[in-house]
Motif scaffolding. Structure first.
Motif, PDB file in Angstrom:
ATOM      1  N   GLY A  55       0.795  -1.221   0.000  1.00 32.48           N
ATOM      2  CA  GLY A  55       0.000   0.000   0.000  1.00 32.48           C
ATOM      3  C   GLY A  55       0.828   1.272   0.000  1.00 32.48           C
ATOM      4  N   ASP A  56       2.006   1.223  -0.624  1.00 30.18           N
ATOM      5  CA  ASP A  56       2.926   2.367  -0.544  1.00 30.18           C
ATOM      6  C   ASP A  56       2.756   3.366  -1.675  1.00 30.18           C
ATOM      7  N   GLY A  57       1.746   3.164  -2.536  1.00 27.43           N
ATOM      8  CA  GLY A  57       1.527   4.066  -3.652  1.00 27.43           C
ATOM      9  C   GLY A  57       0.477   5.125  -3.381  1.00 27.43           C
ATOM     10  N   ILE A  58      -0.206   5.029  -2.236  1.00 28.75           N
ATOM     11  CA  ILE A  58      -1.241   6.005  -1.880  1.00 28.75           C
ATOM     12  C   ILE A  58      -1.054   6.431  -0.421  1.00 28.75           C
ATOM     13  N   PRO A  59      -1.327   7.714  -0.099  1.00 26.98           N
ATOM     14  CA  PRO A  59      -1.205   8.171   1.291  1.00 26.98           C
ATOM     15  C   PRO A  59      -2.539   8.244   2.032  1.00 26.98           C
ATOM     16  N   ALA A  60      -3.663   8.133   1.294  1.00 24.75           N
ATOM     17  CA  ALA A  60      -4.984   8.323   1.879  1.00 24.75           C
ATOM     18  C   ALA A  60      -5.865   7.104   1.637  1.00 24.75           C
ATOM     19  N   ILE A  61      -6.931   6.982   2.415  1.00 27.76           N
ATOM     20  CA  ILE A  61      -7.958   5.971   2.180  1.00 27.76           C
ATOM     21  C   ILE A  61      -8.722   6.421   0.942  1.00 27.76           C
ATOM     22  N   THR A  62      -8.631   5.654  -0.140  1.00 29.63           N
ATOM     23  CA  THR A  62      -8.989   6.158  -1.459  1.00 29.63           C
ATOM     24  C   THR A  62     -10.021   5.277  -2.156  1.00 29.63           C
ATOM     25  N   ASP A  63     -10.980   5.917  -2.816  1.00 31.21           N
ATOM     26  CA  ASP A  63     -11.954   5.202  -3.643  1.00 31.21           C
ATOM     27  C   ASP A  63     -11.198   4.303  -4.631  1.00 31.21           C
ATOM     28  N   ILE A  64     -11.570   3.037  -4.697  1.00 27.27           N
ATOM     29  CA  ILE A  64     -10.842   2.077  -5.523  1.00 27.27           C
ATOM     30  C   ILE A  64     -10.815   2.490  -6.992  1.00 27.27           C
ATOM     31  N   ARG A  65     -11.803   3.258  -7.433  1.00 28.22           N
ATOM     32  CA  ARG A  65     -11.842   3.689  -8.837  1.00 28.22           C
ATOM     33  C   ARG A  65     -10.796   4.757  -9.136  1.00 28.22           C
ATOM     34  N   LYS A  66     -10.246   5.393  -8.105  1.00 28.98           N
ATOM     35  CA  LYS A  66      -9.227   6.422  -8.291  1.00 28.98           C
ATOM     36  C   LYS A  66      -7.805   5.875  -8.180  1.00 28.98           C
ATOM     37  N   VAL A  67      -7.674   4.640  -7.745  1.00 32.13           N
ATOM     38  CA  VAL A  67      -6.357   4.096  -7.424  1.00 32.13           C
ATOM     39  C   VAL A  67      -5.685   3.505  -8.662  1.00 32.13           C
ATOM     40  N   LYS A  68      -4.434   3.863  -8.860  1.00 37.15           N
ATOM     41  CA  LYS A  68      -3.635   3.305  -9.951  1.00 37.15           C
ATOM     42  C   LYS A  68      -2.692   2.234  -9.416  1.00 37.15           C
ATOM     43  N   ASN A  69      -2.445   1.225 -10.241  1.00 36.09           N
ATOM     44  CA  ASN A  69      -1.487   0.159  -9.900  1.00 36.09           C
ATOM     45  C   ASN A  69      -1.797  -0.491  -8.550  1.00 36.09           C
ATOM     46  N   ARG A  70      -3.098  -0.610  -8.251  1.00 34.18           N
ATOM     47  CA  ARG A  70      -3.562  -1.230  -7.006  1.00 34.18           C
ATOM     48  C   ARG A  70      -2.970  -0.571  -5.754  1.00 34.18           C
ATOM     49  N   GLY A  71      -2.532   0.659  -5.865  1.00 35.66           N
ATOM     50  CA  GLY A  71      -2.062   1.402  -4.696  1.00 35.66           C
ATOM     51  C   GLY A  71      -0.652   1.085  -4.253  1.00 35.66           C
ATOM     52  N   ILE A  72       0.152   0.485  -5.147  1.00 27.77           N
ATOM     53  CA  ILE A  72       1.532   0.166  -4.775  1.00 27.77           C
ATOM     54  C   ILE A  72       2.503   0.785  -5.772  1.00 27.77           C
ATOM     55  N   ILE A  73       3.732   0.971  -5.328  1.00 24.75           N
ATOM     56  CA  ILE A  73       4.780   1.467  -6.219  1.00 24.75           C
ATOM     57  C   ILE A  73       5.264   0.352  -7.135  1.00 24.75           C
ATOM     58  N   SER A  74       5.463  -0.835  -6.551  1.00 27.29           N
ATOM     59  CA  SER A  74       5.976  -1.971  -7.314  1.00 27.29           C
ATOM     60  C   SER A  74       5.620  -3.254  -6.588  1.00 27.29           C
ATOM     61  N   ARG A  75       5.500  -4.338  -7.325  1.00 24.91           N
ATOM     62  CA  ARG A  75       5.299  -5.655  -6.702  1.00 24.91           C
ATOM     63  C   ARG A  75       6.603  -6.234  -6.199  1.00 24.91           C
ATOM     64  N   GLU A  76       7.713  -5.650  -6.589  1.00 21.98           N
ATOM     65  CA  GLU A  76       9.006  -6.127  -6.105  1.00 21.98           C
ATOM     66  C   GLU A  76       9.172  -5.722  -4.647  1.00 21.98           C
ATOM     67  N   GLY A  77       9.863  -6.545  -3.884  1.00 17.54           N
ATOM     68  CA  GLY A  77      10.117  -6.155  -2.505  1.00 17.54           C
ATOM     69  C   GLY A  77       9.948  -7.303  -1.546  1.00 17.54           C
TER      70      GLY A  77
END
Length: 290
Positions: A55-77
C-alpha cells in the motif's frame, strides 16, 4: 452491510464485524465477488475496505476507482507473491461495489517524520488492527502484530504516529530483519534479499524451545521503544502468536496487555468501511479521498 478484507501473509480474511470467513492466498486465486454472498447479499453491501500488498503508492484511504497500480509502487520487494491478493482486489474493483483501498504507512504518510528514516513503516491491514483496538482501548495505543512477521505501531491522541516494519526490528516466526550473515549470503549471490527476509524468523534462527521466548522479548522491546514516545499508551498484541507471547510481554513490560485474535484486522477494516461510507473525513489521521 460493510465488509473488511484483510490481505494477510498467509490468508485472506473477510469480515462484517459479525460474520466472517477466510481462504488461503492460494485459494484466493479462484475468488469471485459473488463469494461475498457468504457474508451478505451483494445488493446489501454498502461499502468495502480492501488492502493490497504494501500500500505504498497512496497516502490516503482512497476510492478504488481512483487508485492506480492497485495502490503500490511496485510488486518487487519484501514478501511472498502468490496472486491471490491480486485476484481479490481486481474482483472487488470490477464488481462495481463501493470500495476504498487502505494505504500502508510510508514516507508519504502523515506520521512522525522521524519514522521516515525508513521508507516503509507498515502494510495496510495493520490500519484495520489499529482501528479495532482504538475503538476498545482509546486514542493512545501501542499495537504489536506478531505472527509470520512482527510489526509494532503507535497511535497518539487518535492519530497514527509511526511503526516498525517487519524487516526492521523484531522477528516473526518466518520473517525478520537481515543480519550480518544474511548480508554476506546476499553479497556472495547465495540468496536474494527477499528470500533472506522470508527466512529470518525465529523458526529458522533459534531452537524450538526458545522461539516463543525470543519473539516475546523482541515484541516487548518494540513496544517499550514506542512507549518512550507515548508513555501513557495502552498496549495490545494481535496476530497468531499473540496468546503465546502475551505472558512474556506482560512480564517484561510490567504492565497488562490486551490480546486480539487473527480477525482484528478484517473487523477493524469493516469498521473503517462503515465510518468512511457514513461520512468520516479521516481515520486515525489518514485522509479519506472519495
Amino acid at each position: 452491510m460493510f465488509i473488511g478484507i484483510d490481505h494477510g501473509t498467509t490468508a485472506m480474511r473477510f469480515s462484517t464485524g459479525a460474520r466472517e470467513f477466510k481462504i488461503s492466498r492460494e485459494e484466493a486465486r479462484n475468488f469471485s465477488a459473488g463469494d461475498l454472498g457468504r457474508l451478505s447479499p451483494l445488493e446489501e453491501i454498502e461499502g468495502i475496505a480492501v488492502c493490497y500488498s504494501m500500500g505504498d503508492g497512496i497516502p490516503a484511504i482512497t476510492d478504488i476507482r481512483k487508485v492506480k497500480n492497485r495502490g503500490i509502487i511496485s510488486r518487487e520487494g519484501a514478501g511472498k507473491h502468490i496472486g491471490g491478493g491480486t485476484r481479490v482486489y481486481d474482483q472487488i474493483r470490477e464488481s462495481g461495489l463501493p470500495a476504498v483501498v487502505i494505504p500502508g504507512l510510508h514516507r508519504g504518510s502523515p506520521t512522525d517524520p522521524r519514522f521516515k528514516a525508513y521508507s516503509h513503516q507498515a502494510s495496510p491491514e495493520k490500519i484495520g488492527i489499529l482501528y479495532e483496538v482504538s475503538h476498545d482501548l482509546g486514542p493512545d495505543i501501542v499495537v504489536c502484530d506478531a505472527s509470520s512477521n512482527t510489526v509494532t505501531l503507535l497511535v497518539t491522541q487518535g492519530r497514527i504516529t509511526g511503526a516498525f516494519d517487519a524487516c526492521i526490528f523484531a522477528p516473526g516466526t518466518q520473517h525478520g530483519a537481515l543480519d550480518v550473515d544474511a548480508i554476506r549470503l546476499i553479497d556472495r549471490g547465495d540468496t536474494t534479499a527477499n528470500d533472506a527476509f522470508l527466512h529470518a524468523g525465529v523458526n529458522y534462527t533459534v531452537p524450538p524451545e526458545l522461539r516463543v521466548e525470543t519473539m516475546a522479548m523482541f515484541a516487548a522491546m518494540e513496544c517499550a521503544a514506542m512507549l518512550l514516545i507515548n508513555p501513557g499508551a495502552k498496549v495490545a498484541i494481535a496476530g497468531s502468536m499473540a496468546p503465546a507471547i502475551a505472558p512474556g510481554v506482560e512480564a517484561l513490560l510490567s504492565r497488562n496487555v490486551a490480546v486480539y485474535d487473527e480477525w482484528s484486522a478484517a473487523r477493524g477494516l469493516a469498521r473503517i468501511a462503515r465510518d468512511v461510507f457514513s461520512g468520516a473525513s479521516e481515520i486515525l489521521g489518514l485522509a479519506v479521498d472519495l
